[in-house]
Design an enzyme around this catalytic site. Structure first.
Site, short mmCIF file in Angstrom:
data_model
loop_
_atom_site.label_atom_id
_atom_site.label_comp_id
_atom_site.label_asym_id
_atom_site.label_seq_id
_atom_site.Cartn_x
_atom_site.Cartn_y
_atom_site.Cartn_z
N CYS A 24 18.31 -12.05 -15.37
CA CYS A 24 16.98 -11.26 -15.53
C CYS A 24 16.63 -10.19 -14.49
CB CYS A 24 15.78 -11.87 -15.86
SG CYS A 24 16.09 -13.29 -17.16
N GLY A 50 20.60 -7.60 -16.34
CA GLY A 50 20.45 -8.05 -17.83
C GLY A 50 20.72 -6.89 -18.79
N ASN A 125 12.10 -14.13 -13.88
CA ASN A 125 13.17 -14.08 -13.37
C ASN A 125 13.80 -15.45 -12.76
OD1 ASN A 125 15.37 -12.73 -10.76
ND2 ASN A 125 16.17 -13.55 -12.58
N GLY A 126 14.49 -16.31 -13.25
CA GLY A 126 14.79 -17.74 -12.75
C GLY A 126 14.98 -18.64 -13.94
N TYR A 265 27.38 -10.55 -5.19
CA TYR A 265 27.38 -9.79 -6.37
C TYR A 265 26.23 -9.42 -7.08
CZ TYR A 265 28.93 -9.27 -11.23
OH TYR A 265 29.21 -8.94 -12.53
#
Length: 493
Positions: A24, A50, A125-126, A265
């Site tokens: 996300c 995402g 996000n998570g 990354y």
């Protein structure tokens, strides 16, 4: 942002799921005349985090307005008829990958609910690592869930809290959850941006023309012309209300553990993370890899695009020329129809193709960011051999990925990680490389400019490499217990 069972492998992954992917990206604006338009631009910059779905919710002072859709930001938020209804000076948005469970519109964020205190929109996000237990308890108490997302658990915890104000209800909810979260919340009173106490997932704050901006990465601030102010601190809630901003720290302080894979990354190389240039760190990882794992060769070749900065660092440190021996097509999406296994296995050639004239007869070093299942590495190595490479050596700019992530990263189950079941020599044989080496965990910390991991309490979450999870994993532990019970029952029967 997790859906359904967090312990099953993700579905629909390209190249046999042989990638690690952040699920996300979130972006919020408070105090701008065209808030939703700024959010759409910010989400474009976060598209890499995402690519399955996107959504924007705005608030005009009276009503909330939402548009959510499957697919990329472009195509869904580039039309006037879509953007015009998203009125207001406050807005937040979300781009997502699905982790597990269904890829469905009901799971696309921001999620919205009408609570007793008014509208409540949330972008996450998570992953909440005790979401399954919380969900069971909430359902028993009468909650009715509309999605299979762990994010909805937070909404129900807020709705059922006995505290009086929305902020206190929200804090009460967060104190009941485990795991990783960066959140942007919209209520009629204002916007809230926060990170979990360990700061596992990133969140930054900026300003543009008097408006406050919150984003998963600094590159999204750049796109909308915002000035970076600072990171949201781990465990901090920042509240924007009526043009005023305030900071709250309701959690007991703990040593932060931000995700180290953001540097390897996830983040775009042109982002700044914790005052570090992601691009510079990736080059430093490549240089450290050259020191730890040298090999005689003619060319250093990145596996594009994620391996490029590390390959530059490796080439500069080793003195071996850097060349683009693999050319990547940027026009291949995940929806490509693969009607048969024969065609499906050719999929890697759609995305990558060998630069034959350069590779033929050369001893090459391939640099990539990670190896997950190993299927893509095998195909890339074979591609180089088919192009006439004399030797193919593989160097990886992260330690072996031996453990699954439960904090918001799309990771196969542990048994399907190549490094879980094989040592490095066996992995090299599997991908058919002449040699294989990974940067060490201490080398990774050294590239960050930090002491060796063994000498300090870890400053980052590196659980995917070490198995050292910084939080409780309630749902995971319960799932393991259920599996063990089922296995025992089979043996008894």
């Amino acid at each position: 942002m997790l859906t359904t069972n967090p312990f099953e492998p993700a579905h629909g992954q390209d190249l046999d799921g042989d990638t690690l992917r952040e699920e996300c990206g979130i972006f919020g604006v408070a105090g701008a005349p065209d808030a939703a338009a700024l959010v759409a631009l910010g989400l474009h910059a976060l598209q890499h985090r995402g690519q399955e779905a996107a959504g924007i919710t705005s608030f005009d002072g009276v009503e909330f307005h939402t548009h959510r859709a499957m697919g990329h930001v472009a195509g869904n938020f580039d039309k006037a008829e879509t953007m015009m209804p998203l009125r207001g000076t406050v807005a937040c948005g979300h781009v997502r990958y699905s982790t597990t469970g269904e890829t469905a519109l009901r799971n696309v964020q921001p999620l919205y609910a009408d609570l007793a205190s008014g509208g409540f929109a949330i972008a996450h996000n998570g992953n909440i690592s005790n979401a399954m237990r919380l969900r069971r308890d909430l359902v028993r108490r009468g909650s009715i869930f509309q999605s299979t997302s762990d994010t909805e658990t937070i909404i129900h915890l807020v709705a059922t809290s006995s505290y009086r104000t929305t902020v206190d209800r929200f804090i009460d909810a967060l104190k009941q959850v485990e795991g990783a979260y960066s959140l942007i919340v919209m209520t009629p009173e204002g916007m809230i941006a926060c990170r979990d106490p360990l700061g596992i997932r990133p969140l930054v704050m900026g300003r543009v023309n008097g408006a406050y901006i919150f984003a998963s990465e600094t590159v999204a601030l750049d796109v909308v012309g915002a000035t970076y102010e600072r990171d949201i601190d781990p465990g901090e809630l920042v509240i924007v209300k009526g043009g005023e901003i305030s900071s709250h720290r309701p959690f007991a302080p703990v040593s932060p553990r931000p995700c180290i894979f953001e540097y390897v990354y996830f983040s775009r190389p042109d982002s700044i993370s914790s005052d570090r240039s992601v691009y510079t760190v990736r080059k430093a990882i490549g240089a450290q890899l050259a020191i730890e794992a040298p090999v005689e060769a003619d060319l250093v070749i990145p596996v594009p695009d994620s391996g490029t900065p590390a390959a530059i660092g490796y080439a500069q440190e080793s003195g071996i020329p850097f060349e683009l021996g693999i050319i990547r097509s940027h026009y291949v999406g995940r929806t490509f129809i693969q009607p048969s296994s024969e065609v499906r296995h050719l999929g890697v050639k759609l995305k990558h193709n060998a630069n034959r004239a350069l590779v033929k007869g050369k001893r090459i070093i391939l640099i990539d960011d990670s190896i997950v299942r190993g299927t893509t590495s095998l195909k890339i190595v074979q591609m180089m051999r088919d192009a006439g490479a004399a030797e193919v050596h593989m160097r990886i700019a992260s330690p072996p990925t031996r453990h699954s992530c439960f904090y918001g990263v799309d990771t196969p189950e542990r048994a399907k990680l190549l490094a879980h079941s094989k040592n490095i020599a066996e992995m090299a044989a599997y991908i058919q490389a002449d040699s294989l080496a990974f940067v060490s965990i201490d080398g990774l910390y050294k590239a960050l400019g930090e002491p060796c991991r063994a000498d300090i309490r870890p400053s980052h979450c590196d659980a995917c490499f070490t198995g050292d999870y910084p939080t409780m994993l309630t749902d995971q532990d319960e799932a393991v217990s259920v599996d063990q019970f089922a296995l025992l029952a089979e043996r008894v029967i």
